[in-house]
Design a protein around this motif. Structure first.
Motif, short mmCIF file in Angstrom:
data_model
loop_
_atom_site.label_atom_id
_atom_site.label_comp_id
_atom_site.label_asym_id
_atom_site.label_seq_id
_atom_site.Cartn_x
_atom_site.Cartn_y
_atom_site.Cartn_z
N SER A 95 0.72 -1.35 0.04
CA SER A 95 -0.05 -0.15 -0.02
C SER A 95 0.79 1.20 0.01
O SER A 95 0.49 2.23 -0.42
N ARG A 96 2.05 1.12 0.38
CA ARG A 96 2.94 2.10 0.45
C ARG A 96 3.27 2.79 -1.02
O ARG A 96 3.81 3.92 -1.23
N PHE A 97 3.17 1.94 -2.13
CA PHE A 97 3.69 2.20 -3.29
C PHE A 97 2.51 2.84 -4.10
O PHE A 97 1.41 2.36 -3.91
N ARG A 98 2.32 3.78 -4.87
CA ARG A 98 1.46 4.25 -5.88
C ARG A 98 1.29 2.99 -6.86
O ARG A 98 2.08 2.27 -7.19
N GLY A 99 -0.03 2.32 -6.89
CA GLY A 99 -0.46 1.43 -7.57
C GLY A 99 -0.30 0.14 -7.08
O GLY A 99 -0.28 -1.04 -7.67
N GLY A 100 -0.07 0.20 -5.57
CA GLY A 100 0.41 -1.15 -5.02
C GLY A 100 -0.92 -2.06 -4.96
O GLY A 100 -0.63 -3.44 -5.17
N LEU A 101 -2.15 -1.58 -4.88
CA LEU A 101 -3.05 -2.65 -4.84
C LEU A 101 -3.19 -3.30 -6.26
O LEU A 101 -3.34 -4.48 -6.42
N ALA A 102 -2.84 -2.47 -7.35
CA ALA A 102 -2.80 -3.13 -8.85
C ALA A 102 -1.85 -4.00 -8.85
O ALA A 102 -1.89 -5.24 -9.45
N PHE A 103 -0.59 -3.96 -8.21
CA PHE A 103 0.54 -4.88 -8.37
C PHE A 103 0.15 -6.16 -7.47
O PHE A 103 0.24 -7.28 -7.99
N ALA A 104 -0.67 -6.00 -6.39
CA ALA A 104 -0.99 -7.17 -5.55
C ALA A 104 -2.05 -7.95 -6.55
O ALA A 104 -1.99 -9.13 -6.43
N VAL A 105 -2.97 -7.30 -7.15
CA VAL A 105 -3.96 -8.08 -7.86
C VAL A 105 -3.13 -8.85 -9.04
O VAL A 105 -3.62 -10.09 -9.30
N ILE A 106 -2.28 -8.23 -9.62
CA ILE A 106 -1.20 -8.90 -10.73
C ILE A 106 -0.60 -10.24 -10.21
O ILE A 106 -0.63 -11.25 -10.62
N PHE A 107 -0.14 -10.09 -9.16
CA PHE A 107 0.73 -11.05 -8.26
C PHE A 107 -0.08 -12.14 -7.88
O PHE A 107 -0.06 -13.35 -8.22
N VAL A 108 -1.45 -11.67 -7.25
CA VAL A 108 -2.34 -12.68 -6.69
C VAL A 108 -3.10 -13.58 -7.77
O VAL A 108 -3.42 -14.80 -7.72
N GLY A 109 -3.40 -12.67 -8.71
CA GLY A 109 -4.32 -13.20 -9.71
C GLY A 109 -3.41 -14.35 -10.61
O GLY A 109 -3.87 -15.27 -11.19
N ALA A 110 -2.07 -13.92 -10.84
CA ALA A 110 -1.13 -15.02 -11.45
C ALA A 110 -1.18 -16.31 -10.63
O ALA A 110 -0.96 -17.44 -11.24
N LEU A 111 -0.84 -16.15 -9.30
CA LEU A 111 -0.74 -17.22 -8.46
C LEU A 111 -2.36 -18.03 -8.39
O LEU A 111 -2.26 -19.47 -8.71
N LEU A 112 -3.31 -17.35 -8.54
CA LEU A 112 -4.75 -17.94 -8.51
C LEU A 112 -4.85 -18.57 -9.86
O LEU A 112 -5.46 -19.85 -9.94
#
Length: 457
Positions: A95-112
């Protein structure tokens, strides 16, 4: 009268557009045209004599046993809230990074995607979990929906993928047939493991390009990605991160690692994955009688659909060959301007367009067995062809107005999200996937190098 086979193909596409069950549409249409062909004396009924052995071969296929096991693994992980906990932990961490949630979505989406291997499941799950959070943090609806749709389609290419399992079996059969047609009786073949390994580098490139796109948006259009700072008390502890990250990553690493190391076949690795998913669900206290019943019913439903479609496609394939369709396709490809390049380009374009109206299972079982043996006999690498088809289908599932991923997300998106937002949001990701396709076309080694290292024989 060989053009009767093409009329049959068009007839099946029209029937499928009506929403009729796919397996019955394939088998029923084929039998109708077999009857017409017999009455016109242009169809040899001897082709249908091979049907019982074909069906027995399907049900006795050890490779296809991986399908219910991987489906079971994905549904179990979904029901045990592994993805939800992972997304929460990663989004809080970044969350401290701009676009952090989008990065999280890509990372978790790839794992999912690697866990479920099913586009619809990934898009719906990520849409329910992450889209409300992204909109709450004032993310651009276009960027939010585009990111979710794009990562949802990664289930087509990131192993262990159901699409690659089915494609691997069809490509293997097509390769053996092409070898026989060329008079080559070599025991060399192509396995699902080859496609799994071949998909790793293209999959990593795709995910990397998605990350780079988000970074570029954060730099040039920061208003699309507002910074959202959490209180220090809200940040996940190291223990929470470990418990959210390690179990799913370990399971995926064990499944893929056992295949890459040659310890297990994809089917055996699928069994390991299913057992590991059960252990994770038990550890999270999300594995009870009700859950077992729900997971089992969902697994049986998906598996039955796959095998029924495969049986219907076998009938379709036999009748198509009996009507002379295979020879017609071969003749067309041989005389096509541009030779192998022209034939491959036309096939990729047709598969892309069919991806608007047909699911990947239908395309894999109906279209690929028709065109793949001809292309492989003309000299294409089977691993490269399989990966190209998988990414091609992934791209068509994203493309408006008929992309399946768009429909899945539209079904779970809040009312304030416009359909035009979803369509516009996926455009940059479509461009990224087309770029990766062009990279694969220019450098086939991106798909073939790693399999040659892992399986040197």
């Amino acid at each position: 009268m060989e053009y009767l086979s093409l009329f049959m193909f068009l007839f099946v596409c029209c029937v499928l557009l009506t929403g009729y069950p796919v397996a019955i549409a394939l088998g029923g249409s084929a039998l109708i045209f077999a009857l017409v062909g017999t009455s016109l004396e242009v169809f040899e009924t001897a082709f249908l004599y091979a049907l019982p052995s074909r069906i027995f071969g399907i049900l006795n296929n050890q490779t296809l046993l991986a399908v219910p096991l991987f489906v079971f693994m994905g549904i179990t992980l979904e029901r045990s809230k592994v993805a939800e906990e992972l997304l929460t932990a990663i989004s809080q961490l970044m969350s401290r990074f701009r676009g952090g949630l989008a990065f999280a979505v890509i990372f978790v989406g790839a794992l999912l995607a690697a866990s479920t291997g099913i586009v619809g499941a990934t898009v719906v799950t990520m849409g329910l979990l992450s889209l409300p959070a992204m909109l709450k943090q004032n993310y651009s609806p276009k960027l939010a929906t585009g990111t979710i749709c794009a990562v949802g389609t990664l289930g087509q290419i990131i192993p262990p993928s159901i699409a690659l399992v089915l494609l691997g079996d069809v490509i293997s059969s097509s390769f053996q047939k092409a070898q026989l047609d060329m008079g080559n009786f070599s025991p060399e073949t192509v396995s699902v493991g080859d496609l799994f390994v071949g998909a790793i580098i293209p999959g990593v490139i795709l995910v990397g390009c998605y990350f780079l796109y988000i970074v570029s948006v954060a730099i040039f259009k920061p208003q699309y990605l507002p910074k959202f700072e959490l209180d220090s008390d809200t940040r996940p502890s190291s223990k929470q991160l470990v418990f959210a990250l390690v179990p799913p990553l370990s399971l995926i690493a064990i499944v893929l690692g056992s295949i890459l190391a040659g310890i297990a076949t994809p089917t055996e690795a699928a069994g390991i994955g299913a057992f590991g998913a059960i252990l994770l669900a038990i550890a999270k206290r999300a594995f009870n009688i009700e859950q077992i019943k729900t997971i089992s019913q969902s697994t049986v439903r998906v598996t039955s659909m796959v095998f029924m479609i495969l049986i219907g496609a076998s009938v379709f394939s036999l009748v198509f060959r009996g009507l002379g369709g295979e020879e017609l396709i071969h003749e067309w490809f041989q005389n096509m301007p541009g030779g192998l390049f022209g034939a491959t380009l036309i096939v990729m374009l047709v598969i892309f367009l069919l991806g608007f109206i047909l699911d990947f299972i239908e395309i894999t079982f109906v279209v690929v067995p028709i065109v793949a043996p001809v292309l492989l006999a003309m000299g294409l690498d089977p691993i490269w062809l399989g990966i190209m088809i998988a990414i091609n289908l992934q791209t068509s599932f994203l493309t408006p107005p008929f992309g399946f991923a768009l429909f899945y997300l539209r079904g779970v998106a809040p009312a304030q999200v416009k359909t035009s937002d979803i369509y516009q949001g996926v455009m940059p990701f479509i461009a990224i996937q087309l770029l990766v396709l062009l990279m694969l076309a220019q450098w086939p080694q991106l798909a073939t190098w790693l399999p040659s290292i892992v399986y040197p024989d």
